[in-house]
Write an enzyme that holds these catalytic residues in place. Sequence first.
Site, PDB file in Angstrom:
ATOM      1  N   LYS A  87       0.845  -1.202   0.000  1.00  0.00           N
ATOM      2  CA  LYS A  87       0.000   0.000   0.000  1.00  0.00           C
ATOM      3  C   LYS A  87       0.876   1.247   0.000  1.00  0.00           C
ATOM      4  O   LYS A  87       1.887   1.304   0.727  1.00  0.00           O
ATOM      5  CB  LYS A  87      -0.886  -0.031   1.247  1.00  0.00           C
ATOM      6  CG  LYS A  87      -1.887   1.113   1.338  1.00  0.00           C
ATOM      7  CD  LYS A  87      -2.714   1.000   2.623  1.00  0.00           C
ATOM      8  CE  LYS A  87      -3.818   2.028   2.719  1.00  0.00           C
ATOM      9  NZ  LYS A  87      -4.586   1.932   3.975  1.00  0.00           N
ATOM     10  N   SER A 162      -9.434   1.857   3.078  1.00  0.00           N
ATOM     11  CA  SER A 162      -8.576   2.585   2.165  1.00  0.00           C
ATOM     12  C   SER A 162      -7.541   1.722   1.447  1.00  0.00           C
ATOM     13  O   SER A 162      -6.951   2.187   0.479  1.00  0.00           O
ATOM     14  CB  SER A 162      -7.844   3.694   2.933  1.00  0.00           C
ATOM     15  OG  SER A 162      -7.043   3.151   3.964  1.00  0.00           O
ATOM     16  N   SER A 186      -9.486  -0.510   7.315  1.00  0.00           N
ATOM     17  CA  SER A 186      -8.975  -0.431   5.941  1.00  0.00           C
ATOM     18  C   SER A 186      -8.300  -1.679   5.408  1.00  0.00           C
ATOM     19  O   SER A 186      -8.032  -1.758   4.217  1.00  0.00           O
ATOM     20  CB  SER A 186      -8.015   0.745   5.814  1.00  0.00           C
ATOM     21  OG  SER A 186      -8.753   1.924   5.677  1.00  0.00           O
TER      22      SER A 186
HETATM   23  N1  GLN Z   1     -12.746   4.149   6.476  1.00  0.00           N
HETATM   24  C1  GLN Z   1     -12.167   4.596   7.703  1.00  0.00           C
HETATM   25  C2  GLN Z   1     -11.805   6.049   7.579  1.00  0.00           C
HETATM   26  O1  GLN Z   1     -12.108   6.620   6.583  1.00  0.00           O
HETATM   27  C3  GLN Z   1     -10.988   3.768   8.067  1.00  0.00           C
HETATM   28  C4  GLN Z   1      -9.773   4.080   7.286  1.00  0.00           C
HETATM   29  C5  GLN Z   1      -8.597   3.274   7.682  1.00  0.00           C
HETATM   30  O2  GLN Z   1      -8.717   2.250   8.339  1.00  0.00           O
HETATM   31  N2  GLN Z   1      -7.436   3.743   7.294  1.00  0.00           N
HETATM   32  O3  GLN Z   1     -11.229   6.637   8.430  1.00  0.00           O
END
Ligand code: GLN
Length: 502
Positions: A87, A162, A186
């Site tokens: 990532k 994400s 994420s």
């Molecule tokens: N979807 C969540 C957010 O927008 C989690 C994102 C993540 O785990 N990096 O914060």
Amino acid sequence: MAFETRLEQLTAHHAAELVRRGEISSVELTRATLERIAALDDTIHAYLTVTAERALAQARDADARRAHLRRVGETPPPLLGVPMTIKDVISTQGVTTTAGSRILENFAPVYDAAVIEKLHAAGAHLIGKTNPDEFAMGSSTENSAFGVTRNPWDLERVPGGSSGGSAAAMAADEGIFALGTDTGGSVRQPASFTNTVGLRPSYGRVSRWGVIAFASSLDQVGPMTKDVRDAALILQCIAGSDARDSTTVDSPVPNYVEALGQATEPSLQGLRVGVPREYFIAGLAPQVETALRAALTHLETLGAEIHTVQLPHTQYALPTYYLLAPAEASANLARYDSVKYGLRVDAPGDVWDVMRATRGRGFGAEVKRRIMLGAYALSAGYYDAYYLKAQKVRTLIKQDFDNAFAQVDVLVSATTPTPAFRIGEKTDDPLQMYLADIFTLAQPLAGIPALCLPCGFSDGLPIGLQIMARAFDETTMLRVAYAYEQTTDWHTRKPDLSRAAI
Ligand code: GLN
């Protein structure tokens, strides 16, 4: 040599074994994976950077090393010759690391993150960097400054986020194994949307050193893989204390792979599985609930006892997370000041004007929204009412889990309330987007590990099962996941990409 499985379809443990035995070379494996990326990624857009030349050079080195180790009679490291998909919020030395943001568009870190060092030591080599939501803020990759990633199961749908790029790469066999980061789901939510496995470790199990910070008290790096054995293997390679990240815990790393137990006749006899009542919310799609209930029945047939448990503060996880995560983000993102890192937009006036212009152009809308929310919650006059209150609720959420884990060994729930949604479906309504995370926010707040693995389909779209465990009890979580996986075949299903390939 001829294989029924194409090389890029291999799991990391299988690929490493074949390389070890000399049945395939790392160059063949790496080349096959690069060819798959070349054929599909214009459509899927899982990758932001593909390090083809360098990956092939490192594959050649790995093959030479294997030959040498064989001559001297030494065992190769566990991932020798296996390419890795990372990532783009994890620093890779000399390789552009954007965090999905214009502000870091041309940023090449001068060092590798701790997890990358560890994977190199385990013999793996980088093949490319995957698309995230900007600074890992999002649930769909639609917040990336570099375009959306498509879900290999339905190109009109999001792969989750994400870590959507890493998940899509796994689902489409555009990689062997991947890393993602999980602040509020994420790693798990994209795994759920793509029929892959995502493991969020306990907070402190894996070093965050060199990982671009979003919310430091929640961020963890986790494996994103094609099966549970790989999740165990990759966790094994990246876990452990690190003097450069003082939040890592100095306790021995168990042998996760050994803890999986036997593939034949797995038994969960005597295991107590808790099902949190509060996770059956109104928005839970009927097909997801059906798949979850079938999975629970299946665990029962393997010998587990199913108990209903209560996590009474569950409903506060979402507001608590969306207060604390932006608060920490607003502090972490202060470092993008047009001087230290990345982009600088020149503007007439003083340094403040330059900073304003840089941040104005460099950050996307969601990142700005979070900085504003976070700065507001931290400001004098609101700190006690919002930030401090949220910290107190965080403690209550953790106590819920402590109480539940006094009665049961693992907790099981759906990972997401619905399967993958359509591209654009939630972009106009941030609250709807935040609701996609409803089941994956409480575990990071409590610091416990959680894993998502395939457990069914709804109209051709994958559904994921979430397994949570006590802090630092990844072994039990993995054992349950492995027993489930070995006695079901959901994880073997692959999307039909014959028309997506060019
Ligand atoms: N979807 C969540 C957010 O927008 C989690 C994102 C993540 O785990 N990096 O914060």
